[in-house]
Design a protein around this motif. Structure first.
Motif, PDB file in Angstrom:
ATOM      1  N   ILE A 125      45.750  26.621  15.361  1.00 45.66           N
ATOM      2  CA  ILE A 125      45.295  25.662  16.372  1.00 45.66           C
ATOM      3  C   ILE A 125      46.417  24.704  16.742  1.00 45.66           C
ATOM      4  CG2 ILE A 125      43.537  23.978  16.976  1.00 45.66           C
ATOM      5  CD1 ILE A 125      42.499  26.829  16.354  1.00 45.66           C
ATOM      6  N   ASP A 126      46.725  24.623  18.039  1.00 47.24           N
ATOM      7  CA  ASP A 126      47.751  23.694  18.497  1.00 47.24           C
ATOM      8  C   ASP A 126      47.299  22.243  18.342  1.00 47.24           C
ATOM      9  OD1 ASP A 126      49.827  25.421  19.227  1.00 47.24           O
ATOM     10  OD2 ASP A 126      48.923  25.827  21.185  1.00 47.24           O
ATOM     11  N   GLY A 127      48.288  21.357  18.166  1.00 46.87           N
ATOM     12  CA  GLY A 127      48.012  19.948  17.965  1.00 46.87           C
ATOM     13  C   GLY A 127      48.310  19.086  19.178  1.00 46.87           C
ATOM     14  N   ALA A 128      48.698  17.833  18.913  1.00 46.52           N
ATOM     15  CA  ALA A 128      48.691  16.793  19.939  1.00 46.52           C
ATOM     16  C   ALA A 128      50.066  16.329  20.392  1.00 46.52           C
ATOM     17  CB  ALA A 128      47.894  15.588  19.437  1.00 46.52           C
ATOM     18  N   PHE A 129      51.148  16.995  19.962  1.00 46.09           N
ATOM     19  CA  PHE A 129      52.442  16.671  20.553  1.00 46.09           C
ATOM     20  C   PHE A 129      52.504  17.322  21.934  1.00 46.09           C
ATOM     21  CE2 PHE A 129      54.399  16.317  16.055  1.00 46.09           C
ATOM     22  CZ  PHE A 129      54.102  14.967  16.003  1.00 46.09           C
ATOM     23  N   ALA A 130      51.656  16.806  22.816  1.00 48.48           N
ATOM     24  CA  ALA A 130      51.475  17.334  24.165  1.00 48.48           C
ATOM     25  C   ALA A 130      51.008  16.194  25.052  1.00 48.48           C
ATOM     26  CB  ALA A 130      50.440  18.459  24.165  1.00 48.48           C
ATOM     27  N   SER A 319      51.629  -3.317  10.885  1.00 43.66           N
ATOM     28  CA  SER A 319      52.846  -3.477  10.099  1.00 43.66           C
ATOM     29  C   SER A 319      53.356  -2.143   9.547  1.00 43.66           C
ATOM     30  CB  SER A 319      52.601  -4.450   8.941  1.00 43.66           C
ATOM     31  OG  SER A 319      51.631  -3.927   8.035  1.00 43.66           O
ATOM     32  N   LEU A 320      52.506  -1.122   9.558  1.00 44.56           N
ATOM     33  CA  LEU A 320      52.922   0.199   9.063  1.00 44.56           C
ATOM     34  C   LEU A 320      53.732   0.973  10.091  1.00 44.56           C
ATOM     35  CD1 LEU A 320      49.660   1.435   7.270  1.00 44.56           C
ATOM     36  CD2 LEU A 320      51.593   0.151   6.330  1.00 44.56           C
ATOM     37  N   LEU A 321      53.711   0.541  11.338  1.00 42.88           N
ATOM     38  CA  LEU A 321      54.389   1.278  12.406  1.00 42.88           C
ATOM     39  C   LEU A 321      55.859   0.904  12.407  1.00 42.88           C
ATOM     40  CD1 LEU A 321      51.705   0.546  15.169  1.00 42.88           C
ATOM     41  CD2 LEU A 321      51.765   2.485  13.583  1.00 42.88           C
ATOM     42  N   THR A 322      56.711   1.871  12.049  1.00 42.74           N
ATOM     43  CA  THR A 322      58.123   1.542  11.850  1.00 42.74           C
ATOM     44  C   THR A 322      59.084   2.245  12.800  1.00 42.74           C
ATOM     45  OG1 THR A 322      58.215   3.230  10.113  1.00 42.74           O
ATOM     46  CG2 THR A 322      57.873   0.941   9.416  1.00 42.74           C
ATOM     47  N   ASP A 323      58.701   3.403  13.350  1.00 42.30           N
ATOM     48  CA  ASP A 323      59.646   4.185  14.147  1.00 42.30           C
ATOM     49  C   ASP A 323      58.924   4.763  15.359  1.00 42.30           C
ATOM     50  OD1 ASP A 323      62.148   4.623  12.134  1.00 42.30           O
ATOM     51  OD2 ASP A 323      60.258   4.668  11.029  1.00 42.30           O
ATOM     52  N   PHE A 324      59.614   4.763  16.517  1.00 44.17           N
ATOM     53  CA  PHE A 324      58.952   5.104  17.773  1.00 44.17           C
ATOM     54  C   PHE A 324      59.815   6.063  18.590  1.00 44.17           C
ATOM     55  CE2 PHE A 324      58.096   0.822  16.310  1.00 44.17           C
ATOM     56  CZ  PHE A 324      56.709   0.856  16.146  1.00 44.17           C
ATOM     57  N   TYR A 325      59.200   7.169  19.037  1.00 48.48           N
ATOM     58  CA  TYR A 325      59.938   8.222  19.740  1.00 48.48           C
ATOM     59  C   TYR A 325      59.135   8.740  20.935  1.00 48.48           C
ATOM     60  CZ  TYR A 325      62.905   8.429  15.575  1.00 48.48           C
ATOM     61  OH  TYR A 325      63.758   8.128  14.543  1.00 48.48           O
ATOM     62  N   SER A 326      59.851   9.190  21.947  1.00 49.43           N
ATOM     63  CA  SER A 326      59.215   9.866  23.076  1.00 49.43           C
ATOM     64  C   SER A 326      58.923  11.315  22.698  1.00 49.43           C
ATOM     65  CB  SER A 326      60.135   9.829  24.289  1.00 49.43           C
ATOM     66  OG  SER A 326      61.270  10.655  24.069  1.00 49.43           O
ATOM     67  N   LEU A 327      58.140  11.997  23.527  1.00 46.51           N
ATOM     68  CA  LEU A 327      57.845  13.406  23.271  1.00 46.51           C
ATOM     69  C   LEU A 327      59.124  14.239  23.232  1.00 46.51           C
ATOM     70  CD1 LEU A 327      55.490  15.484  22.929  1.00 46.51           C
ATOM     71  CD2 LEU A 327      55.722  15.925  25.378  1.00 46.51           C
ATOM     72  N   ASP A 328      60.072  13.919  24.116  1.00 41.19           N
ATOM     73  CA  ASP A 328      61.341  14.647  24.126  1.00 41.19           C
ATOM     74  C   ASP A 328      62.095  14.507  22.804  1.00 41.19           C
ATOM     75  OD1 ASP A 328      60.870  15.470  26.703  1.00 41.19           O
ATOM     76  OD2 ASP A 328      62.148  13.943  27.637  1.00 41.19           O
ATOM     77  N   GLN A 329      61.780  13.474  22.045  1.00 42.04           N
ATOM     78  CA  GLN A 329      62.469  13.204  20.779  1.00 42.04           C
ATOM     79  C   GLN A 329      61.637  13.625  19.565  1.00 42.04           C
ATOM     80  OE1 GLN A 329      62.676   8.962  21.651  1.00 42.04           O
ATOM     81  NE2 GLN A 329      64.915   9.078  21.821  1.00 42.04           N
ATOM     82  N   THR A 330      60.687  14.531  19.760  1.00 42.61           N
ATOM     83  CA  THR A 330      59.786  14.906  18.666  1.00 42.61           C
ATOM     84  C   THR A 330      60.536  15.433  17.448  1.00 42.61           C
ATOM     85  OG1 THR A 330      57.958  15.358  20.193  1.00 42.61           O
ATOM     86  CG2 THR A 330      57.856  16.398  18.022  1.00 42.61           C
ATOM     87  N   LEU A 334      60.323  13.934  13.621  1.00 46.06           N
ATOM     88  CA  LEU A 334      60.017  14.696  12.418  1.00 46.06           C
ATOM     89  C   LEU A 334      61.147  14.593  11.396  1.00 46.06           C
ATOM     90  CD1 LEU A 334      58.425  17.727  14.246  1.00 46.06           C
ATOM     91  CD2 LEU A 334      57.251  16.342  12.525  1.00 46.06           C
ATOM     92  N   GLU A 335      62.369  14.615  11.865  1.00 50.37           N
ATOM     93  CA  GLU A 335      63.508  14.452  10.966  1.00 50.37           C
ATOM     94  C   GLU A 335      63.501  13.066  10.324  1.00 50.37           C
ATOM     95  OE1 GLU A 335      65.991  16.219   9.656  1.00 50.37           O
ATOM     96  OE2 GLU A 335      65.153  18.057  10.506  1.00 50.37           O
ATOM     97  N   ILE A 348      55.771   7.159  15.042  1.00 43.25           N
ATOM     98  CA  ILE A 348      54.883   7.387  16.179  1.00 43.25           C
ATOM     99  C   ILE A 348      55.621   8.137  17.281  1.00 43.25           C
ATOM    100  CG2 ILE A 348      53.477   6.300  17.983  1.00 43.25           C
ATOM    101  CD1 ILE A 348      52.215   5.923  15.294  1.00 43.25           C
ATOM    102  N   VAL A 349      54.952   9.144  17.835  1.00 48.20           N
ATOM    103  CA  VAL A 349      55.463   9.863  19.004  1.00 48.20           C
ATOM    104  C   VAL A 349      54.569   9.532  20.199  1.00 48.20           C
ATOM    105  CG1 VAL A 349      55.795  12.151  20.045  1.00 48.20           C
ATOM    106  CG2 VAL A 349      56.484  11.741  17.670  1.00 48.20           C
ATOM    107  N   TYR A 350      55.203   9.278  21.344  1.00 51.69           N
ATOM    108  CA  TYR A 350      54.481   8.956  22.573  1.00 51.69           C
ATOM    109  C   TYR A 350      54.626  10.119  23.555  1.00 51.69           C
ATOM    110  CZ  TYR A 350      54.480   4.198  20.733  1.00 51.69           C
ATOM    111  OH  TYR A 350      54.295   3.087  19.933  1.00 51.69           O
ATOM    112  N   PRO A 351      53.597  10.955  23.716  1.00 53.63           N
ATOM    113  CA  PRO A 351      53.691  12.072  24.647  1.00 53.63           C
ATOM    114  C   PRO A 351      53.838  11.647  26.102  1.00 53.63           C
ATOM    115  CG  PRO A 351      52.022  12.512  23.011  1.00 53.63           C
ATOM    116  CD  PRO A 351      52.401  11.063  22.861  1.00 53.63           C
ATOM    117  N   ASN A 352      53.321  10.482  26.420  1.00 50.96           N
ATOM    118  CA  ASN A 352      53.480   9.928  27.762  1.00 50.96           C
ATOM    119  C   ASN A 352      54.341   8.679  27.654  1.00 50.96           C
ATOM    120  OD1 ASN A 352      51.765  11.683  29.707  1.00 50.96           O
ATOM    121  ND2 ASN A 352      50.478  11.465  27.885  1.00 50.96           N
ATOM    122  N   ALA A 353      54.284   7.766  28.576  1.00 53.64           N
ATOM    123  CA  ALA A 353      55.164   6.604  28.546  1.00 53.64           C
ATOM    124  C   ALA A 353      54.935   5.758  27.305  1.00 53.64           C
ATOM    125  CB  ALA A 353      54.923   5.757  29.808  1.00 53.64           C
TER     126      ALA A 353
END
Length: 358
Positions: A125-130, A319-330, A334-335, A348-353
């Motif tokens: 089943i595909d997930g939500a990096f979309a 306070s747990l949110l430490t790192d933020f990436y766009s979908l292009d940087q998925t 993960l790394e 956190i990955v942001y698939p949209n803006a």
């Protein structure tokens, strides 16, 4: 809300371990009971990292290209004709596991045990990096404007802690030990606090995670590099031990320590999954002390309660949110989660803006 729905969207797809590719695919078409959700935030989970690194978890193997990501929230942009409780424009938390609804487990409410559950980012089943996902509307839960998309995504790991508290029957005024301060363990601190635990003792080897646990409401934090956790727990409980212990690290030594930290009649919740299937237990201790052992597998019927608790601001989960990436940087995201356990809590990955970064 009449947002334009494109015909194409971007997805981050894992072709093989350590290989993420950004592709353009068709936006999915909904059925009468589904909704199309514009995905706004996705938390990177340990299972995502494990699939990314190893291509399997237990019996689940990535045999074909797979979209990862299951801790997610977004905004409804389209609904099927039979959908009544959500509408376009609603901000929602997405419960990723969709059971069959017909088996004995589903009918008794234990749908997390459904053998035919379809769980986002669990092969095949595909997930939500979309940018968009199609999801049964019954597993979408409206969130208040006061709750960010990132916090709503945290409701997924939070639900594990809620389910564990419910399974063991955690009572107010008691002592809880939590071994392992990854995101699930940290959210279990919030769950134990919400259920009324008087004393929450946590253990880990990463100072950042121990500090985060104290910030979220833990009473005491034990660095296992510096002190024996069981000895410290006994000191803090007057030699009696704790009523409850959670093992959330998937570490055999932590599991033994969690068991040994319990008082007579105590309850052990096994949340983390170790690499090996078979682990030795101190059976005389379990028998002599009448220890109850509970397996914890995901959760069921927790999402509304989780949203209510998170909305109450009982803890500063942002306070747990430490790192933020766009979908292009998925792949970078993960790394980051794979290699920076001492410096990152929740990626956190942001698939949209990226619109809601704290």
């Amino acid at each position: 809300m009449n947002e334009h729905i494109p015909s194409k969207m971007k997805v981050a797809i894992m072709n093989q371990p350590l290989d993420i590719e950004i592709k353009e695919v068709d936006v999915p078409t909904i059925s009468d009971s589904e909704a199309l959700v514009k995905v706004m935030a996705v938390g990177v989970c340990g299972s995502d990292v494990h699939y990314y690194e190893h291509g399997r978890i237990g019996n689940f193997r990535v045999e074909n290209p797979l979209i990862l990501g299951h801790e997610c929230a977004g905004i409804v942009v389209q609904v099927g004709k039979n959908v009544k409780h959500v509408k376009p424009g609603d901000r929602v938390a997405i419960e990723p596991g969709v059971p069959c609804g017909h088996c004995e487990y589903c009918k008794t409410g234990a749908y997390n045990l459904c053998p035919d559950v379809r769980f986002l980012a669990t092969p095949p089943i595909d997930g939500a990096f979309a940018q968009y996902i199609c999801h049964p509307a019954d597993f979408l839960f409206p969130i208040p404007d006061s709750l960010s998309y990132e916090e709503a995504a945290l409701n997924e790991p939070f639900s594990v802690g809620i389910h564990a508290c419910q399974r063991i029957g955690l009572q107010p005024g008691t002592t809880v030990v939590i071994m392992g301060m990854g995101p699930v363990g940290l959210m279990a601190v919030v769950a134990a606090k919400a259920f009324g635990a008087k004393q929450i003792i946590v253990a880990d080897l990463e100072p950042l995670r121990l500090q985060a646990a104290i910030h979220l409401g833990a009473s005491h934090a034990v660095n296992i590099k510096e002190a024996d956790p069981v000895q410290k727990i006994m000191e803090l409980t007057g030699g009696k031990g704790a009523e409850y212990a959670f093992e959330t690290a998937g570490n055999p030594t932590a599991l033994q320590s969690a068991l040994s930290s319990l008082k007579a009649g105590g309850k052990l919740a096994i949340v983390g999954l170790p690499q090996q299937d078979l682990i030795g237990f101190n059976v005389p201790f379990i028998s002599d002390h009448e220890i109850d052992i509970y397996g914890i597998f995901r959760y069921a019927n927790t999402y509304p309660l989780g949203i209510d608790i998170l909305s109450s601001r009982i803890a500063d989960v942002k306070s747990l949110l430490t790192d933020f990436y766009s979908l292009d940087q998925t792949q970078d995201a993960l790394e980051r989660a794979r290699t920076n356990k001492s410096g990152s809590l929740k990626v956190i990955v942001y698939p949209n803006a990226i619109t809601d970064t704290p």
